[in-house]
Design an enzyme around this catalytic site. Sequence first.
Site, short mmCIF file in Angstrom:
data_model
loop_
_atom_site.label_atom_id
_atom_site.label_comp_id
_atom_site.label_asym_id
_atom_site.label_seq_id
_atom_site.Cartn_x
_atom_site.Cartn_y
_atom_site.Cartn_z
N LEU A 295 37.65 -9.26 38.13
CA LEU A 295 36.87 -9.92 39.09
C LEU A 295 37.40 -11.38 39.85
O LEU A 295 38.24 -11.81 39.19
CB LEU A 295 35.66 -10.67 38.06
CG LEU A 295 34.89 -9.44 37.44
CD1 LEU A 295 33.66 -10.12 36.54
CD2 LEU A 295 34.52 -8.31 38.25
N SER B 24 36.19 -13.92 43.25
CA SER B 24 35.47 -14.29 44.54
C SER B 24 35.77 -13.60 45.74
O SER B 24 35.09 -13.38 46.43
CB SER B 24 35.59 -15.69 44.69
OG SER B 24 35.20 -16.34 43.39
N ARG B 25 36.99 -13.27 45.76
CA ARG B 25 37.59 -12.40 47.03
C ARG B 25 37.28 -11.08 47.21
O ARG B 25 37.42 -10.42 48.22
CB ARG B 25 39.23 -12.56 47.46
CG ARG B 25 39.42 -14.42 47.70
CD ARG B 25 41.05 -14.45 47.87
NE ARG B 25 41.07 -15.75 48.80
CZ ARG B 25 41.74 -16.77 48.06
NH1 ARG B 25 42.05 -16.88 46.76
NH2 ARG B 25 41.74 -17.98 48.60
N GLY C 268 33.51 -22.48 43.16
CA GLY C 268 32.39 -21.67 43.30
C GLY C 268 32.24 -20.33 43.56
O GLY C 268 33.15 -19.66 43.24
N ASN C 269 31.37 -19.62 44.16
CA ASN C 269 31.10 -18.22 44.48
C ASN C 269 31.60 -17.59 42.82
O ASN C 269 32.16 -16.64 43.18
CB ASN C 269 32.11 -17.80 45.57
CG ASN C 269 31.72 -16.25 45.90
OD1 ASN C 269 32.46 -15.59 45.92
ND2 ASN C 269 30.26 -16.19 46.22
N HIS D 132 31.55 -15.67 39.40
CA HIS D 132 31.37 -14.15 39.10
C HIS D 132 31.50 -14.47 37.38
O HIS D 132 31.42 -15.64 36.70
CB HIS D 132 32.18 -13.25 39.60
CG HIS D 132 33.67 -13.91 39.43
ND1 HIS D 132 34.34 -13.89 38.34
CD2 HIS D 132 34.58 -14.18 40.49
CE1 HIS D 132 35.69 -14.36 38.53
NE2 HIS D 132 35.65 -14.65 39.88
N GLY E 165 33.76 -13.59 35.52
CA GLY E 165 34.83 -14.57 34.87
C GLY E 165 34.71 -15.84 34.69
O GLY E 165 35.03 -16.20 33.62
N HIS E 166 34.25 -16.52 35.81
CA HIS E 166 33.97 -17.96 35.52
C HIS E 166 32.94 -18.12 34.34
O HIS E 166 33.13 -19.10 33.56
CB HIS E 166 33.06 -18.59 36.82
CG HIS E 166 34.00 -18.52 37.85
ND1 HIS E 166 33.96 -17.72 39.19
CD2 HIS E 166 35.29 -19.06 38.23
CE1 HIS E 166 34.91 -17.73 39.95
NE2 HIS E 166 35.63 -18.61 39.61
N LYS F 219 43.47 -14.40 34.79
CA LYS F 219 43.93 -13.79 36.14
C LYS F 219 44.70 -14.29 37.04
O LYS F 219 45.49 -13.92 37.81
CB LYS F 219 42.42 -13.65 36.74
CG LYS F 219 42.62 -12.69 38.14
CD LYS F 219 41.67 -12.14 38.87
CE LYS F 219 42.11 -12.12 40.21
NZ LYS F 219 42.02 -13.25 40.97
#
Length: 285
Positions: free
Chosen positions: A185, A187-188, A27-28, A30, A32-33, A150
Amino acid sequence: MHVVHTIAELRQHLQAFRRPAFVPSMGNLHDGHLALVRQAQPLGDVTVASIFVNRLQFAPHEDFDTYPRTFDADCAKLAEAGCHVVFAPTEKEMYPEPQGYKVHPPAELADLLEGHFRPGFFIGVSTVVMKLFSCVFGATPSGVALFGKKDYQQLMVIRHMVRQFVLPIEVVAGETQRAPDGLALSSRNGYLSPAERVEAVQLSLALKGLATDALAAGDLAAEREALETRAMHALARRGWRPDYLTVRRRHDLQPPTAADARAGQLVVLGAAKLGGTRLIDNLEI
Ligand code: PAF
């Protein structure tokens, strides 16, 4: 887009399909996902994404509790990207009892780099991915799963697992998506303060510098460690706490020989903390 929370609902829904294209995530989301979701669409007859923050891959001191959970926004982005099914199990659904059986990837692949600095990480990742594969592909003859480059070592571990367990799943890699300044990119990245966000691109610049030095080295096998140390010191002088910046050969992430360097199958990988945020990145060269 269907959102399902149980394995039974997911399997029932996927029965009608022959080849799901699956993007696992925590989740979260961006870009990239979302790029992976778009890449997935022509590869299968239904596009599935999972959202599950997997406790098993976090060490007790890591950010499991604070990991950003943005379910509604994630679903909106997935629908927009053309995802058909979102599998968002609860922890009880995925781990109804303590997970006694775990997938232990081989030490020579999983105990170095990320695995060295995050012991047990790849056991947690491999175990949940194996379970997610069972949930998503359990009712279909084949499938395709997409993972971003990544997390380069994660991609290698999953490929290896799929090969060794002869799972009927094709693993497809997605290119790393970057912000305009070059930051990969993640999530962190959301943990970074505005000043840290400006500084954060220095990790990818350091990897580019190390890649240039590696390509220019007369004898990479002999010079590699000195080049890596220099790159880490340069980043440390800027206030980072590097775990590793290293040149490896792509296929097994071992230190390259002179022949590997000549064959041009190298990757530089790095992980470093900036303030309280640990960032990773890599570059194939
Ligand atoms: O890369 C991730 O987001 C996670 O490691 C994964 C593959 C979804 C497993 O929890």
